[in-house]
Design a protein around this motif. Structure first.
Motif, short mmCIF file in Angstrom:
data_model
loop_
_atom_site.label_atom_id
_atom_site.label_comp_id
_atom_site.label_asym_id
_atom_site.label_seq_id
_atom_site.Cartn_x
_atom_site.Cartn_y
_atom_site.Cartn_z
N GLN A 101 -4.41 7.31 -9.42
CA GLN A 101 -3.78 6.93 -11.72
C GLN A 101 -2.18 7.55 -11.74
OE1 GLN A 101 -5.37 5.21 -13.34
NE2 GLN A 101 -3.13 5.41 -14.82
N ASN A 102 -2.13 8.57 -11.94
CA ASN A 102 -0.68 9.74 -12.26
C ASN A 102 -0.03 8.38 -11.20
OD1 ASN A 102 -1.79 10.73 -14.11
ND2 ASN A 102 -1.59 12.50 -12.69
N VAL A 103 -0.09 8.47 -9.66
CA VAL A 103 1.13 7.48 -9.05
C VAL A 103 1.36 5.99 -10.09
CG1 VAL A 103 1.87 6.53 -6.31
CG2 VAL A 103 0.71 9.03 -7.11
N LEU A 104 0.39 5.17 -10.28
CA LEU A 104 0.12 4.14 -10.69
C LEU A 104 1.64 4.76 -12.08
CD1 LEU A 104 -0.32 1.21 -11.21
CD2 LEU A 104 -2.17 1.78 -12.53
N SER A 105 0.72 5.61 -13.08
CA SER A 105 1.58 5.75 -13.76
C SER A 105 3.41 5.78 -13.72
CB SER A 105 1.39 6.81 -14.50
OG SER A 105 -0.38 6.05 -14.83
N LEU A 106 3.77 6.56 -12.54
CA LEU A 106 5.09 7.02 -11.73
C LEU A 106 5.37 6.01 -11.24
CD1 LEU A 106 7.15 9.51 -11.11
CD2 LEU A 106 5.90 9.91 -9.08
N LEU A 107 4.95 4.69 -11.13
CA LEU A 107 5.58 3.81 -9.87
C LEU A 107 5.78 2.94 -11.65
CD1 LEU A 107 3.86 3.19 -7.21
CD2 LEU A 107 5.59 4.01 -7.23
N GLN A 108 4.50 2.55 -12.66
CA GLN A 108 5.17 1.86 -13.37
C GLN A 108 6.42 2.34 -14.71
OE1 GLN A 108 1.42 1.74 -15.11
NE2 GLN A 108 0.63 -0.31 -14.40
N GLU A 109 7.09 3.61 -14.64
CA GLU A 109 7.69 4.17 -15.23
C GLU A 109 9.15 3.98 -14.61
OE1 GLU A 109 9.73 6.44 -18.18
OE2 GLU A 109 7.78 5.56 -18.19
N VAL A 110 9.39 3.90 -12.96
CA VAL A 110 10.59 4.10 -12.50
C VAL A 110 10.94 2.01 -12.27
CG1 VAL A 110 10.90 2.48 -9.88
CG2 VAL A 110 9.73 5.72 -10.50
N VAL A 111 10.18 1.61 -12.39
CA VAL A 111 10.27 -0.13 -13.52
C VAL A 111 10.86 -0.25 -14.53
CG1 VAL A 111 9.12 -2.56 -13.48
CG2 VAL A 111 8.40 -0.92 -11.02
N VAL A 112 10.27 0.53 -15.49
CA VAL A 112 10.71 -0.03 -16.92
C VAL A 112 12.14 1.13 -16.99
CG1 VAL A 112 10.67 1.15 -19.14
CG2 VAL A 112 8.82 0.39 -17.74
N GLU A 113 11.94 2.00 -15.86
CA GLU A 113 14.01 2.38 -15.82
C GLU A 113 14.71 1.83 -14.50
OE1 GLU A 113 15.33 5.10 -17.23
OE2 GLU A 113 13.11 5.38 -18.26
N ARG A 114 14.40 0.71 -13.83
CA ARG A 114 14.80 -0.15 -13.43
C ARG A 114 15.44 0.48 -12.25
NH1 ARG A 114 15.88 -5.58 -16.02
NH2 ARG A 114 15.61 -4.74 -18.34
N ASN A 115 14.30 1.30 -11.29
CA ASN A 115 15.22 1.68 -9.92
C ASN A 115 14.23 1.02 -9.45
OD1 ASN A 115 17.07 4.01 -11.49
ND2 ASN A 115 15.35 4.96 -11.52
N LYS A 116 14.64 1.97 -7.84
CA LYS A 116 14.32 0.83 -6.57
C LYS A 116 12.93 2.11 -6.07
CE LYS A 116 18.21 -1.11 -4.37
NZ LYS A 116 19.32 -0.47 -5.23
N ILE A 117 11.61 0.76 -6.02
CA ILE A 117 10.73 1.55 -5.63
C ILE A 117 10.67 1.50 -3.70
CG2 ILE A 117 7.93 1.79 -5.05
CD1 ILE A 117 8.02 0.81 -7.78
N ILE A 118 10.60 2.08 -3.01
CA ILE A 118 10.60 2.26 -1.39
C ILE A 118 9.32 2.63 -0.82
CG2 ILE A 118 12.07 2.42 0.57
CD1 ILE A 118 15.19 2.85 -1.36
N LEU A 119 8.95 2.02 -0.27
CA LEU A 119 7.66 2.21 0.38
C LEU A 119 7.80 2.82 1.44
CD1 LEU A 119 4.29 2.52 0.12
CD2 LEU A 119 4.29 0.44 1.28
N LEU A 120 7.52 4.25 2.05
CA LEU A 120 7.63 4.19 3.97
C LEU A 120 6.06 4.22 3.81
CD1 LEU A 120 9.80 7.61 4.35
CD2 LEU A 120 10.50 5.49 4.23
N ALA A 121 5.94 2.91 5.21
CA ALA A 121 4.90 3.05 6.00
C ALA A 121 4.61 3.69 7.68
CB ALA A 121 4.66 1.72 6.05
N ASP A 122 4.22 4.90 7.43
CA ASP A 122 4.30 5.56 8.56
C ASP A 122 2.73 4.82 9.46
OD1 ASP A 122 5.09 7.53 10.43
OD2 ASP A 122 4.47 9.16 9.46
N GLY A 123 3.20 5.11 11.31
CA GLY A 123 2.19 4.62 12.40
C GLY A 123 2.31 3.23 12.43
N ASN A 124 1.20 2.56 12.60
CA ASN A 124 1.17 1.06 13.68
C ASN A 124 1.76 0.33 12.21
OD1 ASN A 124 0.03 -1.20 13.37
ND2 ASN A 124 -2.01 -0.66 15.55
N PRO A 125 2.60 -0.53 12.52
CA PRO A 125 3.11 -1.57 11.44
C PRO A 125 2.02 -2.34 11.08
CG PRO A 125 4.95 -1.54 13.00
CD PRO A 125 3.50 -0.58 13.15
#
Length: 201
Positions: A101-125
């Motif tokens: 839940q807190n990560v969701l809130s953080l990501l929503q705040e990133v979008v409000v601030e018009r910043n980029k969200i970059i996801l790092l996917a490790d392991g098997n793509p």
């Protein structure tokens, strides 16, 4: 919860997938469930007994070698290891994966601030893509950019360097959120503000 500490004077937030955006356990246990049901259908094993064994092994030792341990316990033929591995890449889960839940809130705040969200996917793509497809993104999916460490020798440091080069941003302009295990291993050597997701939770 205030997220100023993570977002102030930043241009992007980079976050890893497993155990940072959501608990990987939620994915793996559903894969085990589907595999136990498959084995019950094809070989008449007791699905509940098998699933209970796999859950217990996971809680004690994690996902490593869990097929081999289960095969030894129940006398499963080696040919079914392919099915087990394939389920990780293709399983259609009974339940959606939910973000912390807190990560969701953080990501929503990133979008409000018009910043980029970059996801790092490790392991098997292929496995990572399957997880991403089955996460409940709450409309955030369109704002994500995904980088696979597999394209950079499975190195988070090398993946980050590629991101900085392609996005023309400096390490000091980014916040990195890692799973607790990744953070404890201190796998990131670049000059970057790095936090364990545990701090956010």
């Amino acid at each position: 919860m205030s997220f100023d500490k993570y977002l102030k004077a930043k241009k992007a937030l980079i976050i890893t997938l497993d155990d940072a955006i959501y608990p990987e356990k939620d994915y793996l246990l559903q894969v085990y469930y589907l595999f136990s049901e498959f084995m019950a259908y094809t070989e008449q094993f007791d699905a509940k007994v098998m699933l209970d064994f796999m859950k217990a092994e996971f809680e004690l030792h994690g996902n490593k070698d869990i097929f081999l341990k289960t095969a030894a316990k129940f006398g499963i033929a080696n040919k079914y290891e392919h099915n087990f591995d394939l389920l990780h890449e293709t399983a259609r889960l009974p339940l959606k994966l939910l973000m912390y839940q807190n990560v969701l809130s953080l990501l929503q705040e990133v979008v409000v601030e018009r910043n980029k969200i970059i996801l790092l996917a490790d392991g098997n793509p292929a496995v990572a893509i399957n997880k991403i497809k089955q996460l409940e993104w709450h409309g955030l999916g369109e704002y994500l950019e995904v980088y696979f460490t597999a394209e950079y020798q499975f190195s988070i440091d090398k993946t980050l360097a590629a991101i900085f080069a392609s996005k023309n941003i400096e390490p000091q302009e980014v916040t990195l959120i890692l799973s607790e295990n990744q953070f404890d291993q201190k796998i990131v050597n670049l000059d970057i503000d790095c936090f364990s997701v545990t701090e956010i939770l």
